[in-house]
Write an enzyme that holds these catalytic residues in place. Sequence first.
Site, PDB file in Angstrom:
ATOM      1  N   GLY A 273      11.174  -2.232 105.564  1.00 22.20           N
ATOM      2  CA  GLY A 273      11.969  -0.855 106.127  1.00 22.20           C
ATOM      3  C   GLY A 273      12.039   0.197 105.678  1.00 22.20           C
ATOM      4  CG  LEU A 274      15.069   1.398 103.480  1.00 22.11           C
ATOM      5  CD1 LEU A 274      14.286   2.351 102.288  1.00 22.11           C
ATOM      6  CD2 LEU A 274      16.366   2.068 104.457  1.00 22.11           C
ATOM      7  CB  CYS A 275       9.095   2.753 108.363  1.00 16.64           C
ATOM      8  SG  CYS A 275       9.317   0.525 108.771  1.00 16.64           S
ATOM      9  N   GLY A 276      12.304   3.972 109.762  1.00 18.55           N
ATOM     10  CA  GLY A 276      12.789   4.389 111.423  1.00 18.55           C
ATOM     11  C   GLY A 276      12.666   2.672 112.294  1.00 18.55           C
TER      12      GLY A 276
ATOM     13  CG  PHE B 241       6.505   1.213 111.877  1.00 18.89           C
ATOM     14  CD1 PHE B 241       5.469   1.992 112.290  1.00 18.89           C
ATOM     15  CD2 PHE B 241       6.328   0.253 110.910  1.00 18.89           C
ATOM     16  CE1 PHE B 241       4.432   1.508 112.209  1.00 18.89           C
ATOM     17  CE2 PHE B 241       4.783   0.061 110.520  1.00 18.89           C
ATOM     18  CZ  PHE B 241       3.957  -0.149 111.463  1.00 18.89           C
TER      19      PHE B 241
END
Length: 293
Positions: A87-90, A92
Site C-alpha cells: 500500500g502507501l500509494c494513494g 492506486f
Amino acid sequence: MASLKEVRNRIVSVNSTQQITKAMKMVSAAKLRRATDAIVQMRPYSKKLSEMIATVSGRTDAGKENPFTEVRDIKNVLILVVTSDRGLCGAFNANIGKATIALIQQKYATLHQAGQVTVMPLGKKGGEYLGRRGYKLNAEHQDIYTKLNFGNARLIGEEVLNGFAEKQYDVVEIVFNEFKNVATQIIRTEQLLPLQESNTGDVKPSAVDYIFEPSEAEIINELIPKSIKLSIFRALLESNASEHGARMTAMDKATDNAGELIKALKLEYNRSRQAAITNEILEIVGGAEALSA
C-alpha cells in the site's frame, strides 16, 4: 490545551514520520526510473507484434480458425485485476478495485449473481479489496513484482490460455493502470480472449508483401498465445511503473503535510509555553501582593 511534554512528543513523532516518507519517496523515484525504462522498451515490441498478427490475420482465415479467437456464448468470465502487493500509494489500488466492480456491474451483473464471474488478482491488494466485498477469487498471484520478468507473465498466460481452451472461461478481460507520468495513471480495461481485431488497438496491417515460412496458419497459431502472454507482461510493467509513480506522489504529499503539521505543532507548543510562563508570573505577582497585604 495539551501539555508541553505531549506537544514535544508529537513533534518528535511527526519528524520521524517525515523522514520515513522522504526516504520512501526517494526509493520510489529510483525504482520508477527502472520501471519506466522497461515499459518504454516494451511498447514498440508489443506494437510490432500486434502489427504482425493483424497482417497475417488479414491475409488468411487461419486467425478465424484459431481456438483463441473463438467467440462463444458467455457463460463464465475471468477478470485479471492488476494491483500492487503493498500500500502507501494513494488511491492506486482502490481505483482498480472500483473499476473492476464497475465493469462487472455494467457488463456481467447477471453472471456475477449466478457466481460465474471469477477474479484473478495479480497483486495482493486487489485480492484483499475484492475478497472483502464477496467476489469470487481464483488463484492469487503475489510477489510477482519482486523479480518482475516475462517468466511470471508466461506462467499466468498459460494458466489463462488453458482455462479458455478447456472452456472454463468464455471471456477473459484484464484491468490495470497504464503509466502516463508520475502524477497520472490511466485505468485500462482490455479483452484478452477471445482475441479480436480490437485487441490490437489502432495498429494497422503492414502493407509489405511478406513470404511466410513455414505457413501463415502455423505462424499465427504461434503468435496468438505469445501475444496474450505479452499483453499480460505489458500490463504488469505498466502497473509496476504506475505504482512507483503513485507512491512517489503520495509520499511527496505526505512529506509536505508532515511539514505543515510540524509548523502547527510548534505554534501550539510556543502558545502552551507562553501560557505556562504567564501563569507562573501571575502566581508570583499574586503571592507578592498577598505578602504585602
